[in-house]
Design an enzyme around this catalytic site. Sequence first.
Site, PDB file in Angstrom:
ATOM      1  N   GLU B  10      17.679  14.505 -48.496  1.00 55.31           N
ATOM      2  CA  GLU B  10      18.431  13.729 -47.498  1.00 55.31           C
ATOM      3  C   GLU B  10      18.397  12.261 -47.916  1.00 55.31           C
ATOM      4  O   GLU B  10      17.336  11.738 -48.234  1.00 55.31           O
ATOM      5  CB  GLU B  10      17.836  13.923 -46.105  1.00 55.31           C
ATOM      6  N   TYR B  94      25.870  12.030 -41.151  1.00 56.11           N
ATOM      7  CA  TYR B  94      25.687  11.405 -39.840  1.00 56.11           C
ATOM      8  C   TYR B  94      25.150   9.987 -39.979  1.00 56.11           C
ATOM      9  O   TYR B  94      24.996   9.473 -41.097  1.00 56.11           O
ATOM     10  CB  TYR B  94      24.783  12.271 -38.967  1.00 56.11           C
ATOM     11  N   ASP B  96      22.002   7.613 -39.281  1.00 52.57           N
ATOM     12  CA  ASP B  96      20.579   7.605 -38.960  1.00 52.57           C
ATOM     13  C   ASP B  96      20.121   6.149 -38.995  1.00 52.57           C
ATOM     14  O   ASP B  96      20.271   5.481 -40.014  1.00 52.57           O
ATOM     15  CB  ASP B  96      19.797   8.442 -39.969  1.00 52.57           C
ATOM     16  N   GLU B 101      23.965   8.784 -43.514  1.00 52.67           N
ATOM     17  CA  GLU B 101      23.039   9.683 -44.207  1.00 52.67           C
ATOM     18  C   GLU B 101      23.715  11.000 -44.545  1.00 52.67           C
ATOM     19  O   GLU B 101      24.483  11.542 -43.754  1.00 52.67           O
ATOM     20  CB  GLU B 101      21.803   9.936 -43.333  1.00 52.67           C
ATOM     21  N   SER B 103      22.518  14.749 -45.496  1.00 57.40           N
ATOM     22  CA  SER B 103      21.439  15.715 -45.668  1.00 57.40           C
ATOM     23  C   SER B 103      22.041  16.931 -46.335  1.00 57.40           C
ATOM     24  O   SER B 103      22.849  17.638 -45.736  1.00 57.40           O
ATOM     25  CB  SER B 103      20.844  16.131 -44.318  1.00 57.40           C
ATOM     26  N   HIS B 157      14.686  11.352 -48.872  1.00 58.50           N
ATOM     27  CA  HIS B 157      13.579  12.278 -48.632  1.00 58.50           C
ATOM     28  C   HIS B 157      13.853  13.634 -49.250  1.00 58.50           C
ATOM     29  O   HIS B 157      14.979  14.109 -49.238  1.00 58.50           O
ATOM     30  CB  HIS B 157      13.361  12.458 -47.127  1.00 58.50           C
ATOM     31  N   ASN B 159      12.710  17.722 -49.160  1.00 58.15           N
ATOM     32  CA  ASN B 159      12.115  18.714 -48.270  1.00 58.15           C
ATOM     33  C   ASN B 159      11.845  19.985 -49.053  1.00 58.15           C
ATOM     34  O   ASN B 159      12.696  20.435 -49.814  1.00 58.15           O
ATOM     35  CB  ASN B 159      13.067  19.019 -47.110  1.00 58.15           C
ATOM     36  N   ARG B 241       7.631  22.694 -43.429  1.00 59.18           N
ATOM     37  CA  ARG B 241       8.549  21.976 -44.310  1.00 59.18           C
ATOM     38  C   ARG B 241       7.816  20.731 -44.752  1.00 59.18           C
ATOM     39  O   ARG B 241       7.475  19.872 -43.934  1.00 59.18           O
ATOM     40  CB  ARG B 241       9.824  21.588 -43.544  1.00 59.18           C
TER      41      ARG B 241
END
Lengths: 69, 505
Positions: B10, B94, B96, B101, B103, B157, B159, B241
């Site tokens: 993301e 979206y 953030d 951002e 994702s 980030h 995940n 996660r």
Amino acid sequence: MATKDTPGQRQTTRRSEEAEETEARGTEEVKERHERLSDDVDAILDEIDEVLEENAEEFVRSYVQKGGQ
Amino acid sequence: MSVRRVMGIETEYGISVPGQPGANAMVTSSQVVNAYQAATAARARRARWDFEEENPLRDARGFDLTREAADSSQLTDEDLGLANVILTNGARLYVDHAHPEYSAPECTNPLAAVIWDKAGERVMAEAASRAGEMPGGAAIQLYKNNTDNKGASYGCHENYLMRRATPFADIVRHLTPFFVSRQVVCGAGRVGLGADGRGEGFQVSQRADFFEVEVGLETTLKRPIINTRDEPHADPEKYRRLHVIIGDANMSEISTYLKLGTTALVLAMIEDKFLDGDLAVEAPIAELRAISHDHECRHLVLLRDGRRMTAVQLQMEYLERARKYVEDRFGTGADDMTVDVLDRWESVLNRLAEDPMMLSRELDWVAKLELLEGYRRRDGIGWNHPRLQLVDLQYSDIRPDRGLYNRLIARGRMMRLTDDAAIARAMYEPPDDTRAYFRGRCLQKYADAVAAASWDSVIFDIPGRESLQRVPTLEPLRGTRAHVGSLLDRCSNAADLVSALTGRD
């Protein structure tokens, strides 16, 4: 999968005495390599000059962000 | 396990409107997202994000932060009505905080994660371009970087889905030295030292100077090397996660690929309790910065057991164990991508040890440094010269014609792992082999009937049914093409699909 190999991709020089030796005799080699790279890079810089934003100082100063994660 | 694991990236993009430094970033970020929505899904109803399963204050160490104790920036589950689009490729686009951002959809391997991450760049570039074409819209520029060099940082980030049974203490113990040192492979490079960038010089990582603690829940302040957010977006009994906030946003495909591939290998070794010897670093935060500030990669890190080694050597310790681990588990039968990650990792580390500049066609920080050194030499300028700061910034400009990384790609100067056709396809198509396939196909085929969706659900509003129909997708490896492809092909509308899934007419 699509992969493109690069020179040295499969080299398996281990660090250790061998690597240290390389370092000792390597300084000259590194210098020469960097000089070769430099000539090459100048052509790229000429191209980049064409697309760099005008007025670098003002442009960089006005790039202000809010913090994120 | 190998390099294969459910994973995703993301990225918060830097946003600016040249000539309008006072522009409200929340507003311009919304314009970017809304412009993309308007262009790609004009006829579809607007599916909301479903927040039911979101717990941003759940801590992996086993307690919940109360909402009163939380900083308002940590409350990410309150729908503020900010722009939000679920894409047909399974991604979420979206706003953030004050950044647009992307994702990426869940992938099962590092190469796929690279492709859908690069697709995100193309989505963002198109979105920004369309926002600029709106009536009264000014040109909006987006940057895939992590700092404005004035004290603000924003994240990229990673995940990784992990087994719940793995003790979190093991993750902290084995991952901290790895994260402190991996920047020599996947740093994005930065001009300026210190959070505000006032110190003169170049450093390996964009993010290093913004980390203050070793372990913690925060992501926006007192940033930790290991983030404890425990929000699995999957069956919490089986999975956690791992939310990794320490990485730089990469332009280079090789950097992203190795970042994810090597981390996945280390996680596999942690889960299988393969790591014994302790590589604990005496002062992780200080070393993180010291490594970043030494682009010759010679700094010696002090280990808790008294040994000293460079970041490259520390990475070689992990590589050596990973080679043994893969041989131990698979013999000569390891999958091609796992072997490829190991070989590239080794090759990169060997050359970093010899002369980092040999990596200028592969790694972001070295490619950037080569350009900067070129300008310093040609123009005789120092590290505090604005032109160098501009080169740093514009390297991450995502426009194909103006971004410097993209110019290097156009010249064939950077090595690649994928190609433009695969990336273009991934802007619209989901990966085949995770639940993102179900989410993406539902939005492609039944957009009018999708009321909301999230990582772990798709919610349908079916004409004639009184309540919304929520289809949970708590298993990331279900909802794949193999699993639901023919069902989705067969059902011409959402009512048929929901009937088939629930076994009701």
